[in-house]
Design a protein around this motif. Structure first.
Motif, PDB file in Angstrom:
ATOM      1  N   ALA A 108       0.835  -1.206   0.000  1.00  0.00           N
ATOM      2  CA  ALA A 108       0.000   0.000   0.000  1.00  0.00           C
ATOM      3  C   ALA A 108       0.865   1.251   0.000  1.00  0.00           C
ATOM      4  O   ALA A 108       0.653   2.193  -0.769  1.00  0.00           O
ATOM      5  CB  ALA A 108      -0.933  -0.012   1.208  1.00  0.00           C
ATOM      6  N   VAL A 112       1.265   4.228  -2.946  1.00  0.00           N
ATOM      7  CA  VAL A 112       1.046   5.653  -2.683  1.00  0.00           C
ATOM      8  C   VAL A 112       2.236   6.484  -3.161  1.00  0.00           C
ATOM      9  O   VAL A 112       2.074   7.622  -3.616  1.00  0.00           O
ATOM     10  CB  VAL A 112       0.787   5.894  -1.187  1.00  0.00           C
ATOM     11  CG1 VAL A 112       0.717   7.391  -0.875  1.00  0.00           C
ATOM     12  CG2 VAL A 112      -0.503   5.207  -0.755  1.00  0.00           C
ATOM     13  N   LEU A 134      -1.491   7.618   4.282  1.00  0.00           N
ATOM     14  CA  LEU A 134      -2.289   6.446   4.660  1.00  0.00           C
ATOM     15  C   LEU A 134      -2.992   6.679   5.998  1.00  0.00           C
ATOM     16  O   LEU A 134      -4.154   6.286   6.170  1.00  0.00           O
ATOM     17  CB  LEU A 134      -1.404   5.199   4.718  1.00  0.00           C
ATOM     18  CG  LEU A 134      -0.949   4.653   3.359  1.00  0.00           C
ATOM     19  CD1 LEU A 134       0.074   3.540   3.541  1.00  0.00           C
ATOM     20  CD2 LEU A 134      -2.150   4.135   2.558  1.00  0.00           C
ATOM     21  N   GLY A 143       0.344  -0.024   5.767  1.00  0.00           N
ATOM     22  CA  GLY A 143       1.245   0.328   4.685  1.00  0.00           C
ATOM     23  C   GLY A 143       1.994  -0.836   4.075  1.00  0.00           C
ATOM     24  O   GLY A 143       2.354  -0.789   2.893  1.00  0.00           O
ATOM     25  N   VAL A 158      -6.366   3.555  -0.393  1.00  0.00           N
ATOM     26  CA  VAL A 158      -4.984   3.621  -0.876  1.00  0.00           C
ATOM     27  C   VAL A 158      -4.929   4.428  -2.169  1.00  0.00           C
ATOM     28  O   VAL A 158      -4.041   5.275  -2.362  1.00  0.00           O
ATOM     29  CB  VAL A 158      -4.407   2.211  -1.100  1.00  0.00           C
ATOM     30  CG1 VAL A 158      -3.010   2.304  -1.733  1.00  0.00           C
ATOM     31  CG2 VAL A 158      -4.332   1.435   0.207  1.00  0.00           C
ATOM     32  N   ALA A 161      -5.175   8.060  -1.353  1.00  0.00           N
ATOM     33  CA  ALA A 161      -3.897   8.551  -0.821  1.00  0.00           C
ATOM     34  C   ALA A 161      -2.902   8.767  -1.957  1.00  0.00           C
ATOM     35  O   ALA A 161      -2.167   9.759  -1.979  1.00  0.00           O
ATOM     36  CB  ALA A 161      -3.344   7.569   0.203  1.00  0.00           C
TER      37      ALA A 161
END
Length: 233
Positions: A108, A112, A134, A143, A158, A161
């Protein structure tokens, strides 16, 4: 710039289209025809219409993912016709899609960070920013999870973000709740609206769902590629 004299500078519009049309020769599809509209800085608008009405085509033109066959798209008073669209998409616009488009083999936090790879931020700065974003979307501690380890609503968070990683002026969301259950979809809408209010970001949501559309301050209605109602703008 071509057509620059046509832009209306009397408004606080961040996005304007002037007589925009988009024709796809393959299939002989007239996706948009002579669409002129303005979206004010900080506004929350929805673009609505039946399937095939031109909603996503219009969003792609505003986002610089496509160019019109004729007419002009302006961002902050400047025509996109001669703009560096890669830079425009990277710096000014954040995209949120129905299917998330997260890279499956990245965590994740790594997903990002993708928009930040073209910036001068160091690896540590990118990681810190990703973790902060996040947390901002309610995913603290997630994350290191891969997309397959997250729920649909979490994947969309996600994606949001990632969309705001470079602090864009406009968020373009194409059916952002379409793949979610009603509860998760409402949470995503509330998150997008909260981000708009706290950062003064302009929010443009394409949807066929009246419940989603009604949350916007204004609805732009398309039918068969033509602008039916601009919601009073």
């Amino acid at each position: 710039m071509p057509g620059q004299a046509s832009v209306d500078r009397s408004t606080d519009a961040i996005v304007q289209t002037h007589s925009v049309s988009r024709y796809f020769p393959r299939g002989d599809v007239h996706a948009l025809h002579d669409v002129s509209l303005a979206i004010t800085r900080g506004e929350h608008v929805s673009i609505v219409g039946k399937s095939g009405s031109g909603k996503s085509t219009l969003l792609n033109l505003i986002g610089g993912m496509d160019r019109p066959t004729s007419g002009e798209v302006y961002f902050d008073g400047q025509s996109l016709a001669t703009a560096n669209l890669d830079r425009y998409r990277r710096q000014q616009v954040g995209f949120v899609f129905q299917r998330y488009y997260l890279l499956p083999n990245l965590t994740a936090a790594e997903n990002v960070q993708i928009p930040m790879f073209e910036t001068s931020a160091s690896a540590n700065e990118r990681a810190e920013t990703a973790n902060s974003l996040l947390a901002q979307v309610g995913l603290s501690g997630r994350g290191r999870h891969l997309p397959r380890q997250l729920s649909g609503g979490e994947c969309q968070r996600v994606a949001i973000a990632r969309a705001i990683a470079n602090r864009p002026q406009v968020i373009l969301a194409d059916e952002p709740t379409g793949a979610l259950d009603s509860e998760s979809g409402m949470a995503i809408l509330e998150l997008l609206e909260s981000l708009r209010e706290t950062s003064q970001t302009t929010l443009v949501v394409v949807t066929h769902d009246e419940a989603v559309a009604s949350r916007a301050s204004r609805q732009i209605v398309l039918a068969d590629g033509e602008l039916v109602d601009s919601g009073g703008a």
